[in-house]
Design a protein around this motif. Structure first.
Motif, PDB file in Angstrom:
ATOM      1  N   GLY A  20      43.036  44.018  41.969  1.00  0.00           N
ATOM      2  CA  GLY A  20      43.247  45.108  40.840  1.00  0.00           C
ATOM      3  C   GLY A  20      44.404  44.627  40.038  1.00  0.00           C
ATOM      4  O   GLY A  20      45.132  43.979  40.537  1.00  0.00           O
ATOM      5  N   PRO A  21      44.662  45.506  38.992  1.00  0.00           N
ATOM      6  CA  PRO A  21      45.645  45.028  38.017  1.00  0.00           C
ATOM      7  C   PRO A  21      47.124  45.349  38.544  1.00  0.00           C
ATOM      8  O   PRO A  21      47.860  45.027  37.815  1.00  0.00           O
ATOM      9  CB  PRO A  21      45.233  45.782  36.703  1.00  0.00           C
ATOM     10  N   GLY A  22      47.176  46.355  39.465  1.00  0.00           N
ATOM     11  CA  GLY A  22      48.616  46.566  39.590  1.00  0.00           C
ATOM     12  C   GLY A  22      48.564  48.249  40.400  1.00  0.00           C
ATOM     13  O   GLY A  22      49.326  48.144  41.588  1.00  0.00           O
ATOM     14  N   ASP A  23      47.867  49.032  39.579  1.00  0.00           N
ATOM     15  CA  ASP A  23      48.103  50.503  40.482  1.00  0.00           C
ATOM     16  C   ASP A  23      47.245  50.450  41.630  1.00  0.00           C
ATOM     17  O   ASP A  23      46.159  50.017  41.540  1.00  0.00           O
ATOM     18  CB  ASP A  23      47.525  51.570  39.228  1.00  0.00           C
ATOM     19  N   PRO A  24      47.863  50.742  42.772  1.00  0.00           N
ATOM     20  CA  PRO A  24      47.252  50.476  44.090  1.00  0.00           C
ATOM     21  C   PRO A  24      46.098  51.312  44.368  1.00  0.00           C
ATOM     22  O   PRO A  24      45.159  51.076  45.010  1.00  0.00           O
ATOM     23  CB  PRO A  24      48.342  50.807  44.924  1.00  0.00           C
ATOM     24  N   ALA A  86      41.745  30.013  59.109  1.00  0.00           N
ATOM     25  CA  ALA A  86      40.462  30.528  59.466  1.00  0.00           C
ATOM     26  C   ALA A  86      40.045  29.584  60.892  1.00  0.00           C
ATOM     27  O   ALA A  86      39.433  30.075  61.704  1.00  0.00           O
ATOM     28  CB  ALA A  86      39.545  30.282  58.420  1.00  0.00           C
ATOM     29  N   ARG A  87      40.600  28.220  60.955  1.00  0.00           N
ATOM     30  CA  ARG A  87      40.221  27.539  62.023  1.00  0.00           C
ATOM     31  C   ARG A  87      40.849  27.861  63.264  1.00  0.00           C
ATOM     32  O   ARG A  87      40.576  27.836  64.369  1.00  0.00           O
ATOM     33  CB  ARG A  87      40.573  26.034  61.753  1.00  0.00           C
ATOM     34  N   GLU A  88      42.157  28.821  62.992  1.00  0.00           N
ATOM     35  CA  GLU A  88      42.703  29.423  64.070  1.00  0.00           C
ATOM     36  C   GLU A  88      42.195  30.712  64.590  1.00  0.00           C
ATOM     37  O   GLU A  88      42.644  31.365  65.534  1.00  0.00           O
ATOM     38  CB  GLU A  88      44.156  29.733  63.781  1.00  0.00           C
ATOM     39  N   GLY A  89      41.085  31.048  64.037  1.00  0.00           N
ATOM     40  CA  GLY A  89      40.147  32.176  64.283  1.00  0.00           C
ATOM     41  C   GLY A  89      40.595  33.463  63.719  1.00  0.00           C
ATOM     42  O   GLY A  89      39.970  34.573  64.222  1.00  0.00           O
ATOM     43  N   LYS A  90      41.225  33.364  62.537  1.00  0.00           N
ATOM     44  CA  LYS A  90      41.878  34.531  62.004  1.00  0.00           C
ATOM     45  C   LYS A  90      41.039  35.124  61.119  1.00  0.00           C
ATOM     46  O   LYS A  90      40.209  34.342  60.324  1.00  0.00           O
ATOM     47  CB  LYS A  90      43.250  34.128  61.404  1.00  0.00           C
ATOM     48  N   THR A  91      41.065  36.495  60.971  1.00  0.00           N
ATOM     49  CA  THR A  91      40.553  37.000  59.974  1.00  0.00           C
ATOM     50  C   THR A  91      41.408  37.101  58.629  1.00  0.00           C
ATOM     51  O   THR A  91      42.743  37.544  58.746  1.00  0.00           O
ATOM     52  CB  THR A  91      40.270  38.488  60.139  1.00  0.00           C
ATOM     53  N   VAL A  92      41.106  36.283  57.640  1.00  0.00           N
ATOM     54  CA  VAL A  92      42.032  35.882  56.516  1.00  0.00           C
ATOM     55  C   VAL A  92      41.910  36.728  55.285  1.00  0.00           C
ATOM     56  O   VAL A  92      40.402  36.711  54.791  1.00  0.00           O
ATOM     57  CB  VAL A  92      42.116  34.613  56.226  1.00  0.00           C
ATOM     58  N   VAL A  93      42.559  37.602  54.595  1.00  0.00           N
ATOM     59  CA  VAL A  93      42.594  38.042  53.384  1.00  0.00           C
ATOM     60  C   VAL A  93      43.095  37.146  52.270  1.00  0.00           C
ATOM     61  O   VAL A  93      44.508  36.981  52.267  1.00  0.00           O
ATOM     62  CB  VAL A  93      42.835  39.588  53.246  1.00  0.00           C
ATOM     63  N   ARG A  94      42.434  36.531  51.315  1.00  0.00           N
ATOM     64  CA  ARG A  94      43.180  35.833  50.108  1.00  0.00           C
ATOM     65  C   ARG A  94      43.086  36.935  49.155  1.00  0.00           C
ATOM     66  O   ARG A  94      42.295  37.007  48.577  1.00  0.00           O
ATOM     67  CB  ARG A  94      42.433  34.476  50.031  1.00  0.00           C
ATOM     68  N   LEU A  95      44.412  37.462  48.836  1.00  0.00           N
ATOM     69  CA  LEU A  95      44.476  38.539  47.832  1.00  0.00           C
ATOM     70  C   LEU A  95      45.088  38.291  46.571  1.00  0.00           C
ATOM     71  O   LEU A  95      46.203  37.514  46.518  1.00  0.00           O
ATOM     72  CB  LEU A  95      45.419  39.614  48.754  1.00  0.00           C
ATOM     73  N   LYS A  96      44.177  38.313  45.705  1.00  0.00           N
ATOM     74  CA  LYS A  96      44.481  37.792  44.252  1.00  0.00           C
ATOM     75  C   LYS A  96      44.726  39.068  43.194  1.00  0.00           C
ATOM     76  O   LYS A  96      43.883  40.002  43.313  1.00  0.00           O
ATOM     77  CB  LYS A  96      43.478  36.976  43.661  1.00  0.00           C
ATOM     78  N   GLY A  97      45.492  38.925  42.184  1.00  0.00           N
ATOM     79  CA  GLY A  97      45.614  39.967  41.463  1.00  0.00           C
ATOM     80  C   GLY A  97      44.203  40.051  40.799  1.00  0.00           C
ATOM     81  O   GLY A  97      43.445  39.093  40.317  1.00  0.00           O
ATOM     82  N   GLY A  98      44.184  41.379  40.187  1.00  0.00           N
ATOM     83  CA  GLY A  98      42.788  41.612  39.370  1.00  0.00           C
ATOM     84  C   GLY A  98      41.345  40.941  40.157  1.00  0.00           C
ATOM     85  O   GLY A  98      41.322  41.711  41.331  1.00  0.00           O
ATOM     86  N   SER A 128      42.350  42.644  35.076  1.00  0.00           N
ATOM     87  CA  SER A 128      43.532  43.141  34.359  1.00  0.00           C
ATOM     88  C   SER A 128      42.944  43.652  32.826  1.00  0.00           C
ATOM     89  O   SER A 128      43.656  44.465  32.256  1.00  0.00           O
ATOM     90  CB  SER A 128      44.690  42.394  34.410  1.00  0.00           C
ATOM     91  N   ALA A 129      42.186  43.038  32.246  1.00  0.00           N
ATOM     92  CA  ALA A 129      41.856  43.373  30.925  1.00  0.00           C
ATOM     93  C   ALA A 129      41.109  44.708  30.963  1.00  0.00           C
ATOM     94  O   ALA A 129      41.387  45.570  30.257  1.00  0.00           O
ATOM     95  CB  ALA A 129      40.720  42.336  30.547  1.00  0.00           C
ATOM     96  N   LEU A 130      40.411  44.991  32.117  1.00  0.00           N
ATOM     97  CA  LEU A 130      39.725  46.277  31.963  1.00  0.00           C
ATOM     98  C   LEU A 130      40.637  47.307  32.427  1.00  0.00           C
ATOM     99  O   LEU A 130      40.877  48.462  31.968  1.00  0.00           O
ATOM    100  CB  LEU A 130      38.629  46.279  33.317  1.00  0.00           C
ATOM    101  N   GLY A 131      41.647  47.092  33.228  1.00  0.00           N
ATOM    102  CA  GLY A 131      42.774  47.995  33.699  1.00  0.00           C
ATOM    103  C   GLY A 131      43.706  48.243  32.325  1.00  0.00           C
ATOM    104  O   GLY A 131      44.058  49.260  32.058  1.00  0.00           O
ATOM    105  N   ALA A 132      44.035  47.105  31.762  1.00  0.00           N
ATOM    106  CA  ALA A 132      44.847  47.137  30.441  1.00  0.00           C
ATOM    107  C   ALA A 132      44.334  48.129  29.352  1.00  0.00           C
ATOM    108  O   ALA A 132      44.837  48.968  28.816  1.00  0.00           O
ATOM    109  CB  ALA A 132      45.034  45.956  29.909  1.00  0.00           C
ATOM    110  N   ALA A 133      42.690  47.987  29.316  1.00  0.00           N
ATOM    111  CA  ALA A 133      42.216  48.676  28.325  1.00  0.00           C
ATOM    112  C   ALA A 133      41.804  50.156  28.549  1.00  0.00           C
ATOM    113  O   ALA A 133      42.244  50.853  27.745  1.00  0.00           O
ATOM    114  CB  ALA A 133      40.638  47.794  27.907  1.00  0.00           C
TER     115      ALA A 133
END
Ligand code: SAH
Length: 265
Positions: A20-24, A86-98, A128-133
């Motif tokens: 999301g754009p920032g606000d948790p 992932a190959r180490e068997g981990k649950t991976v979250v790739r966290l991105k803005g927006g 972020s465009a939706l959050g900003a708007a």
């Protein structure tokens, strides 16, 4: 089949998650569940620290953002990190803005995971465009003012030639334009939109750090927004919204109004 069962570990899953754009509070329930469960979180600079704070104790957090002006992590290295974890068997979250699929290179990362045969899921986020708007009080569509919305980037892959992006054509669209990463080139973008036919008095807004405690918004016109917002000290990360719907912010700017009336804490 692995010849040594003692060494065998199943490959983990990678979740490409929009923060999301920032606000948790704009995080989805699914994103929150995954952030809480992750063994490793690989995150960008636009991800709010309050969201990272949901990670479980002991989770690995890896920053792969680019600091302004500096070059941190080539995309290939980020993809390599995801594959390794992932190959180490981990649950991976790739966290991105927006949202991961809106100017977030989530497509490239998903392609790398697919090519490597790693299981993945995509979790959308509020772009972020939706959050900003919403926080600025600009309805992106409105029956009287606009029937279409376009998401554009003001900062293309430097390998592309300038002619591949025709701002003049977007000046003729009669749509609401949401420009990501547009601050550096705003003077040229707004000049080219006008050259395409967009009236110079069309309202335009710059919204910086939308939905966060540092949210700032500036309303002007296509003719003056580049210079005026620069003079007012606006810069990245910001969304530029262009179109007649921007006029409504003068009536609907609830977030700034609520903050102005809030008692000092
Ligand atoms: N995937 C992201 C976009 C990443 S590109 C998304 O869906 O929002 C980075 C650009 O996003 C910034 O340069 C800026 O234009 C925009 N951006 C991200 N967060 C923002 C915020 N809180 N306020 C304004 N613009 C933001």
């Amino acid at each position: 089949m692995p010849h040594n069962f003692g060494d065998f570990r199943a490959t983990g899953t990678v979740y490409l998650v929009g923060a999301g754009p920032g606000d948790p509070e704009l995080l989805t329930l699914k994103a929150l569940r995954l952030v809480r469960a992750a063994d490793a979180i690989v995150y960008d600079q636009l991800v709010s620290p309050q969201i990272l704070a949901f990670a479980r104790t002991g989770a690995q957090t890896i920053f792969v953002g680019k600091k302004p002006g500096a070059f941190c992590c080539p995309q290939r290295d980020i993809e390599g990190t995801l594959l390794r974890l992932a190959r180490e068997g981990k649950t991976v979250v790739r966290l991105k803005g927006g949202d991961p699929f809106v100017f977030g290179r989530g497509g490239e990362e998903a392609e790398a995971l697919a090519a490597a045969g790693i299981a993945f899921e995509i979790v959308p986020g509020v772009t972020s465009a939706l959050g900003a708007a919403s926080y600025t009080g600009i309805p992106l569509t409105h029956r009287e003012h606009s029937s279409a919305v376009v998401f554009l980037t003001g900062h293309e892959d430097p390998k592309k030639t300038d002619s591949s992006f025709r701002w003049e054509d977007y000046g003729r669209l009669d749509a609401t334009l949401c420009i990501y990463m547009g601050m550096k080139n705003l003077e040229s973008i707004t000049r080219r939109l006008q050259a395409g036919g967009l009236a110079s008095d069309t309202p335009a807004a710059v919204i910086q750090s939308a939905t966060t405690g540092a949210h700032r918004q500036f309303v002007g016109t296509v003719g003056d927004i580049a210079l005026a917002s620069e003079r007012a000290g606006f810069g990245a990360p910001a969304i530029v919204i262009v179109g007649n719907v921007v006029r409504l912010a003068s009536k609907l700017a609830w977030f700034e109004a609520n903050r102005a009336h809030a008692l000092p804490s």
